[in-house]
Design a protein around this motif. Structure first.
Motif, mmCIF file in Angstrom:
data_model
loop_
_atom_site.group_PDB
_atom_site.id
_atom_site.type_symbol
_atom_site.label_atom_id
_atom_site.label_comp_id
_atom_site.label_asym_id
_atom_site.label_seq_id
_atom_site.Cartn_x
_atom_site.Cartn_y
_atom_site.Cartn_z
ATOM 1 N N HIS A 252 -5.903 -14.395 -13.678
ATOM 2 C CA HIS A 252 -6.045 -14.151 -12.240
ATOM 3 C C HIS A 252 -4.845 -13.400 -11.690
ATOM 4 N N LEU A 253 -3.645 -13.751 -12.120
ATOM 5 C CA LEU A 253 -2.438 -13.056 -11.670
ATOM 6 C C LEU A 253 -2.452 -11.593 -12.096
ATOM 7 N N ALA A 254 -2.847 -11.337 -13.341
ATOM 8 C CA ALA A 254 -2.870 -9.964 -13.847
ATOM 9 C C ALA A 254 -3.829 -9.095 -13.046
ATOM 10 N N ILE A 255 -5.036 -9.606 -12.780
ATOM 11 C CA ILE A 255 -6.025 -8.840 -12.026
ATOM 12 C C ILE A 255 -5.591 -8.662 -10.571
ATOM 13 N N THR A 256 -4.992 -9.693 -9.992
ATOM 14 C CA THR A 256 -4.527 -9.596 -8.603
ATOM 15 C C THR A 256 -3.467 -8.508 -8.457
ATOM 16 N N LEU A 257 -2.484 -8.490 -9.343
ATOM 17 C CA LEU A 257 -1.419 -7.486 -9.274
ATOM 18 C C LEU A 257 -1.978 -6.089 -9.506
ATOM 19 N N LEU A 258 -2.919 -5.961 -10.429
ATOM 20 C CA LEU A 258 -3.519 -4.662 -10.714
ATOM 21 C C LEU A 258 -4.323 -4.159 -9.521
ATOM 22 N N HIS A 259 -5.136 -5.032 -8.968
ATOM 23 C CA HIS A 259 -6.004 -4.645 -7.851
ATOM 24 C C HIS A 259 -5.195 -4.308 -6.598
ATOM 25 N N TYR A 260 -4.286 -5.192 -6.216
ATOM 26 C CA TYR A 260 -3.525 -4.973 -4.986
ATOM 27 C C TYR A 260 -2.498 -3.865 -5.148
ATOM 28 N N GLY A 261 -1.979 -3.681 -6.366
ATOM 29 C CA GLY A 261 -1.033 -2.593 -6.587
ATOM 30 C C GLY A 261 -1.660 -1.237 -6.364
ATOM 31 N N CYS A 262 -2.831 -1.014 -6.971
ATOM 32 C CA CYS A 262 -3.530 0.266 -6.798
ATOM 33 C C CYS A 262 -3.997 0.461 -5.354
ATOM 34 N N ALA A 263 -4.561 -0.578 -4.759
ATOM 35 C CA ALA A 263 -5.084 -0.465 -3.398
ATOM 36 C C ALA A 263 -3.971 -0.195 -2.389
ATOM 37 N N THR A 264 -2.831 -0.847 -2.560
ATOM 38 C CA THR A 264 -1.703 -0.625 -1.649
ATOM 39 C C THR A 264 -1.188 0.793 -1.759
ATOM 40 N N PHE A 265 -1.067 1.303 -2.993
ATOM 41 C CA PHE A 265 -0.602 2.678 -3.194
ATOM 42 C C PHE A 265 -1.553 3.679 -2.547
ATOM 43 N N MET A 266 -2.866 3.391 -2.599
ATOM 44 C CA MET A 266 -3.855 4.338 -2.106
ATOM 45 C C MET A 266 -3.977 4.350 -0.587
ATOM 46 N N TYR A 267 -3.889 3.181 0.056
ATOM 47 C CA TYR A 267 -4.302 3.096 1.450
ATOM 48 C C TYR A 267 -3.210 2.697 2.434
ATOM 49 N N VAL A 268 -2.136 2.083 1.976
ATOM 50 C CA VAL A 268 -1.084 1.670 2.908
ATOM 51 C C VAL A 268 -0.029 2.775 2.975
ATOM 52 N N ARG A 269 -0.347 3.821 3.731
ATOM 53 C CA ARG A 269 0.566 4.952 3.900
ATOM 54 C C ARG A 269 0.031 5.834 5.020
ATOM 55 N N PRO A 270 0.884 6.633 5.646
ATOM 56 C CA PRO A 270 0.427 7.507 6.731
ATOM 57 C C PRO A 270 -0.373 8.696 6.206
ATOM 58 N N LYS A 271 -1.140 9.316 7.109
ATOM 59 C CA LYS A 271 -1.967 10.461 6.748
ATOM 60 C C LYS A 271 -1.136 11.626 6.241
ATOM 61 N N SER A 272 0.107 11.758 6.734
ATOM 62 C CA SER A 272 0.955 12.876 6.345
ATOM 63 C C SER A 272 1.317 12.852 4.866
ATOM 64 N N ASN A 273 1.232 11.673 4.233
ATOM 65 C CA ASN A 273 1.559 11.552 2.811
ATOM 66 C C ASN A 273 0.357 11.752 1.899
ATOM 67 N N TYR A 274 -0.759 12.160 2.475
ATOM 68 C CA TYR A 274 -1.973 12.338 1.669
ATOM 69 C C TYR A 274 -1.820 13.532 0.733
ATOM 70 N N SER A 275 -2.099 13.333 -0.545
ATOM 71 C CA SER A 275 -2.026 14.391 -1.556
ATOM 72 C C SER A 275 -3.329 14.369 -2.342
ATOM 73 N N PRO A 276 -4.215 15.361 -2.143
ATOM 74 C CA PRO A 276 -5.530 15.336 -2.795
ATOM 75 C C PRO A 276 -5.455 15.237 -4.315
ATOM 76 N N ALA A 277 -4.609 16.045 -4.946
ATOM 77 C CA ALA A 277 -4.539 16.047 -6.411
ATOM 78 C C ALA A 277 -4.077 14.694 -6.944
ATOM 79 N N ARG A 278 -3.050 14.140 -6.318
ATOM 80 C CA ARG A 278 -2.539 12.844 -6.772
ATOM 81 C C ARG A 278 -3.549 11.735 -6.515
ATOM 82 N N ASP A 279 -4.189 11.774 -5.356
ATOM 83 C CA ASP A 279 -5.148 10.722 -5.005
ATOM 84 C C ASP A 279 -6.349 10.718 -5.948
ATOM 85 N N LYS A 280 -6.789 11.908 -6.354
ATOM 86 C CA LYS A 280 -7.932 11.963 -7.262
ATOM 87 C C LYS A 280 -7.603 11.326 -8.609
#
Length: 322
Positions: A252-280
């Motif tokens: 459960h810990l492994a999946i939680t860290l994996l899930h929240y780590g990726c989701a935080t990197f993707m969505y917890v940031r301002p629009k100005s930091n959006y990078s299409p190539a990196r996000d894809k």
């Protein structure tokens, strides 16, 4: 303020006829075939792994709460990959990108956010299950009853649906510029927000609110559960007992860290930091690799799942012999 060339959407027919062009991986022509083969195989393995876990748990007559939650997690992952991956595979085949209607794009975003939110809430329910099992073992059977577990799962799904609906409605009420080219392989929230004809920070508020509801609050609840578990384990004098308790929480810990780590990197940031190539590229990992790792982590680290899978394979062999 709205930018020049924003599309006026004064009537309902405009929404029905509007289309978005998913550019996908049009900039990676030389790697297109290789990526298609890799992610097609990964998709098949992911579906197989989650279907096996789902079938194994369903065929088991006695299902402890953790197995019940794992079954729901497998269902969510199955739906999650089926919503995103087929369209991604199509984008690897079509040279100039694939089109998606306004309604189709909104539906895909809603399902994606809803399933992701339901998974976040389900991870909270699983952490509570571990908390009761370790901190209140004598009351575990009474507290984690089948009816209570079913209510938790229903609440997780409804919570994810509500957050997904609210965010999708907020995003698609925005005016979009004439260029409807989404530099992504699916209708992800940051990619669609990037097309909005406004520079106001208010357009980021729905995404921020959704992140608080499905990322921050669930993570704090999970953290609270594990703080209580750690405090309880400090009173366990046996090293073997501590190791056994931690072993039950590792998956459960492994999946939680994996899930929240990726989701935080993707969505917890301002629009100005959006990078299409990196996000894809990150989204490829987030939507293809992590769903593959979930059944692997649980099947390798969870004794109950291994036992159920052995029973299912044994039944299949007996049926073939007969």
């Amino acid at each position: 303020m709205p930018c020049e060339g924003c599309m006026e959407r004064d009537n309902k027919s405009t929404d029905e006829t509007m289309e978005f062009l998913l550019l996908g991986f049009s900039d990676l022509l030389c790697l297109r075939v290789l990526l298609f083969l890799v992610f097609f195989i990964v998709h098949l393995v992911t579906l197989t792994g989650n279907v096996m876990i789902f079938m194994a748990v369903v065929m088991e007559s006695s299902r402890p709460p953790m197995l019940f939650f794992l079954c729901q997690l497998s269902v969510i992952e199955l739906c999650y990959t089926l919503v995103i991956v087929p369209k991604a595979l199509v984008s690897l085949i079509v040279v100039d990108g694939s089109t998606i209607s306004f309604i189709g794009c909104a539906a895909q975003m809603h399902l994606f956010v809803s399933l992701g939110g339901a998974e976040c809430f389900l991870l909270v329910a699983m952490s509570y299950d571990r908390y009761v099992a370790i901190c209140q073992p004598l009351h575990y059977v009474a507290v984690m009853s089948e009816r209570f577990c079913l209510r938790l799962v229903v609440a997780c799904c409804l919570g994810g649906f509500a957050v997904g609906l609210g965010l999708t409605v907020a995003v698609f009420r925005l005016p979009f510029c004439q260029s409807h080219h989404i530099n992504h392989f699916f209708c992800d929230v940051p990619a669609v927000l990037y097309l909005a004809c406004t520079q106001s920070y208010s357009l980021e508020l729905p995404l921020l609110a959704a992140c608080v509801l499905i990322l921050l609050l669930p993570f704090l609840l999970i953290l609270t559960s594990y703080v209580c578990i750690a405090a309880a384990l400090l009173h366990v004098t046996s090293f073997v007992g501590r190791g056994k308790a931690f072993f039950t929480c590792f998956s459960h810990l492994a999946i939680t860290l994996l899930h929240y780590g990726c989701a935080t990197f993707m969505y917890v940031r301002p629009k100005s930091n959006y990078s299409p190539a990196r996000d894809k590229m990150v989204s490829l990992v987030y939507t293809n690799i992590t769903p593959l790792l979930y059944p692997l982590i649980y099947s390798l680290r969870n004794k109950e799942i291994r036992g159920v899978l052995r029973k299912m394979l044994r039944r299949k062999k007996i049926a073939q012999l007969n």
